[in-house]
Enzyme design. Structure first.
Site, PDB file in Angstrom:
ATOM      1  CB  CYS A   1     -45.871 -19.248 -14.569  1.00 51.87           C
ATOM      2  SG  CYS A   1     -47.475 -19.513 -15.205  1.00 51.87           S
ATOM      3  CB  THR A   2     -45.621 -18.568 -20.346  1.00 56.21           C
ATOM      4  OG1 THR A   2     -46.784 -19.631 -20.144  1.00 56.21           O
ATOM      5  CG2 THR A   2     -44.508 -19.216 -20.732  1.00 56.21           C
ATOM      6  CG  HIS A   3     -50.889 -18.327 -17.584  1.00 60.28           C
ATOM      7  ND1 HIS A   3     -50.351 -19.420 -18.050  1.00 60.28           N
ATOM      8  CD2 HIS A   3     -52.250 -18.162 -18.001  1.00 60.28           C
ATOM      9  CE1 HIS A   3     -51.479 -20.108 -18.656  1.00 60.28           C
ATOM     10  NE2 HIS A   3     -52.737 -19.365 -18.543  1.00 60.28           N
TER      11      HIS A   3
ATOM     12  CB  CYS B   1     -46.278 -24.376 -20.973  1.00 58.68           C
ATOM     13  SG  CYS B   1     -46.944 -25.041 -19.508  1.00 58.68           S
ATOM     14  CG  ASN B   2     -41.714 -21.449 -16.971  1.00 57.93           C
ATOM     15  OD1 ASN B   2     -40.538 -21.455 -16.800  1.00 57.93           O
ATOM     16  ND2 ASN B   2     -42.646 -20.630 -17.413  1.00 57.93           N
TER      17      ASN B   2
ATOM     18  CG  ASP C   1     -49.254 -21.928 -21.745  1.00 58.43           C
ATOM     19  OD1 ASP C   1     -48.671 -22.704 -20.940  1.00 58.43           O
ATOM     20  OD2 ASP C   1     -50.010 -20.896 -21.446  1.00 58.43           O
ATOM     21  CB  SER C   2     -51.699 -25.214 -19.671  1.00 60.92           C
ATOM     22  OG  SER C   2     -51.409 -24.017 -19.185  1.00 60.92           O
TER      23      SER C   2
ATOM     24  CE1 TYR D   1     -51.957 -29.108 -19.960  1.00 58.15           C
ATOM     25  CE2 TYR D   1     -49.580 -28.878 -20.635  1.00 58.15           C
ATOM     26  CZ  TYR D   1     -50.941 -29.021 -21.017  1.00 58.15           C
ATOM     27  OH  TYR D   1     -51.033 -29.586 -22.036  1.00 58.15           O
ATOM     28  N   GLY D   2     -50.131 -26.672 -13.835  1.00 55.73           N
ATOM     29  CA  GLY D   2     -49.166 -26.630 -12.913  1.00 55.73           C
ATOM     30  C   GLY D   2     -49.333 -27.268 -11.672  1.00 55.73           C
TER      31      GLY D   2
ATOM     32  CD  GLU E   1     -56.135 -19.849 -19.321  1.00 56.68           C
ATOM     33  OE1 GLU E   1     -56.872 -20.122 -20.116  1.00 56.68           O
ATOM     34  OE2 GLU E   1     -54.796 -19.886 -19.858  1.00 56.68           O
TER      35      GLU E   1
HETATM   36  N1  DGL Z   1     -48.470 -21.300 -18.314  1.00 53.98           N
HETATM   37  C1  DGL Z   1     -47.757 -22.470 -17.680  1.00 53.98           C
HETATM   38  C2  DGL Z   1     -46.569 -22.441 -17.122  1.00 53.98           C
HETATM   39  O1  DGL Z   1     -45.602 -21.708 -17.729  1.00 53.98           O
HETATM   40  C3  DGL Z   1     -48.685 -22.856 -16.364  1.00 53.98           C
HETATM   41  C4  DGL Z   1     -49.911 -22.527 -16.202  1.00 53.98           C
HETATM   42  C5  DGL Z   1     -50.823 -23.687 -15.817  1.00 53.98           C
HETATM   43  O2  DGL Z   1     -50.671 -24.293 -14.490  1.00 53.98           O
HETATM   44  O3  DGL Z   1     -51.400 -24.455 -16.590  1.00 53.98           O
HETATM   45  O4  DGL Z   1     -45.804 -22.867 -16.129  1.00 53.98           O
END
Ligand code: DGL
Length: 269
Positions: free
Chosen positions: A182-184, A71-72, A8-9, A40-41, A150
Site C-alpha cells: 500500500c503506497t501509504h 495506489c495498489n 492515489d486515494s 479505497y481499500g 493521512e
Molecule cells: N494507498 C492506497 C494503496 O496503495 C490505498 C489506501 C486506501 O485504502 O485508500 O492501496
C-alpha cells in the site's frame, strides 16, 4: 516537457511521486489525491474503477504523457480497464512486490501488508502464483493505518502499537521480508523497521515503479537531468487543500501548494 499524472486515494502516492521526481528531476507532474473517497481499500472494485476512470480523464485532459496509478487498491481494481480504455496512454501501476520478496527471503516466509481491495484483486493472486509459489506469503490487512498516515501520524505510540499488531503474525511465522503493498505504508517504514528488527528486510516498490516509468515512456530520458528551475509540480485534492499541504509537508519534509476540486455526480471539473 514531459508531464506525468500520478494518483492515489490520498497522500500515500506521494511515496511514489517523490521517487519519480528523484529519478527524473526534469519532469513536470500533476498529483491527484482523491481524499473525498479515501479509503479505497475497503471499497468494492467497481466503485474504485468509476473513480479511477474519471481521475484518468481529468489527468489526460491536462496533457499528461503517462499516468502512474500510485495506489495498489486502484491498480488491482482498475488498471486493466484504464489500459483498455486509453490505449495510447502509457500507464504504470503498483504490483505487490512479492517477486523481490521471494528472491530475497532466506526463511521462505514473507509478510505482505496491504488493504483488503489489494488482496481481493486478481493481480495479487496471479503475482503470487507467478513469482512466489515456493514462498509462504502471510497476508496482513492493516485497518486504521491509512487513516493515521493521512492525519500525518507516522510514529506515535498508538501507530507503533498498531504496527506491532500487524507485524506479529508475519514475524511469528518466521518472515524475514515484509512487502509494503500500500503506497501509504512507506511513510511508516522506519517504525516498521525498528519494530521488526535488523533481521527483516522491508520492501518499498516505489524505486522500481519510477524506473518502470522510464521504460514505458522513453521520452522521459530527457528528464534525467535536473533543470536550473524546478519544473511545474501541481497537487490537486478532492478533499481539503490546506490539510493536504499540512500532511504532505510532514511526510515529504518540504512544503507543496495544493488546490481543491469537487466531485459532482461522479464527475470532476
Ligand atoms: N494507498 C492506497 C494503496 O496503495 C490505498 C489506501 C486506501 O485504502 O485508500 O492501496
Amino acid at each position: 516537457m514531459t508531464r506525468i499524472g500520478v494518483f492515489d486515494s490520498g497522500v500515500g502516492g506521494l511515496s511514489v511521486w517523490r521517487e519519480i521526481v528523484h529519478q527524473w528531476p526534469g519532469v513536470e507532474t500533476i498529483y491527484f489525491a482523491d481524499q473525498a473517497h479515501i479509503p479505497y481499500g475497503s471499497r468494492p472494485a467497481e466503485e474504485i474503477r468509476v473513480f479511477g476512470r474519471e481521475i484518468t480523464r481529468f489527468l489526460a485532459a491536462r496533457d499528461c504523457d503517462a499516468i502512474v496509478v500510485a495506489c495498489n487498491a486502484a491498480s488491482a481494481a482498475a488498471l486493466a480497464v484504464l489500459r483498455a480504455e486509453w490505449p495510447q496512454l502509457p500507464f504504470v501501476g503498483m504490483e505487490p512486490a512479492v517477486k523481490p520478496a521471494a528472491e530475497l527471503s532466506r526463511t521462505r516466509v514473507a509478510g505482505v501488508l496491504a488493504t483488503p481491495a489489494t488482496f481481493q484483486g486478481a493481480l495479487f493472486a496471479t503475482t503470487v502464483e507467478r513469482f512466489a509459489a515456493e514462498v509462504r506469503i502471510v497476508q496482513q490487512v492493516c485497518p486504521g493505518l491509512v487513516e493515521r498516515i493521512e492525519a500525518g501520524d507516522t510514529n506515535s505510540a498508538e501507530t507503533r502499537a498498531l504496527l506491532g499488531d500487524f507485524l506479529a503474525p508475519s514475524l511469528r511465522a518466521g518472515a524475514d521480508t515484509i512487502v509494503l503493498a500500500c503506497t501509504h505504508y512507506p511513510f511508516v517504514r522506519s517504525a516498521i523497521e525498528s519494530l521488526a528488527g535488523p533481521g527483516v528486510t522491508v520492501i518499498d516498490p516505489a524505486p522500481a515503479i519510477a524506473r518502470q516509468l522510464g521504460r514505458v515512456l522513453p521520452a522521459l530520458g530527457s528528464s534525467r537531468i535536473a533543470p536550473s528551475t524546478t519544473p511545474c509540480r501541481e497537487f490537486v485534492t478532492s478533499g481539503d487543500a490546506a490539510e493536504f499541504e499540512r500532511v504532505a509537508a510532514l511526510l515529504l519534509g518540504f512544503r507543496v501548494a495544493a488546490s481543491a476540486v469537487r466531485w459532482q455526480a461522479n464527475q470532476l471539473p
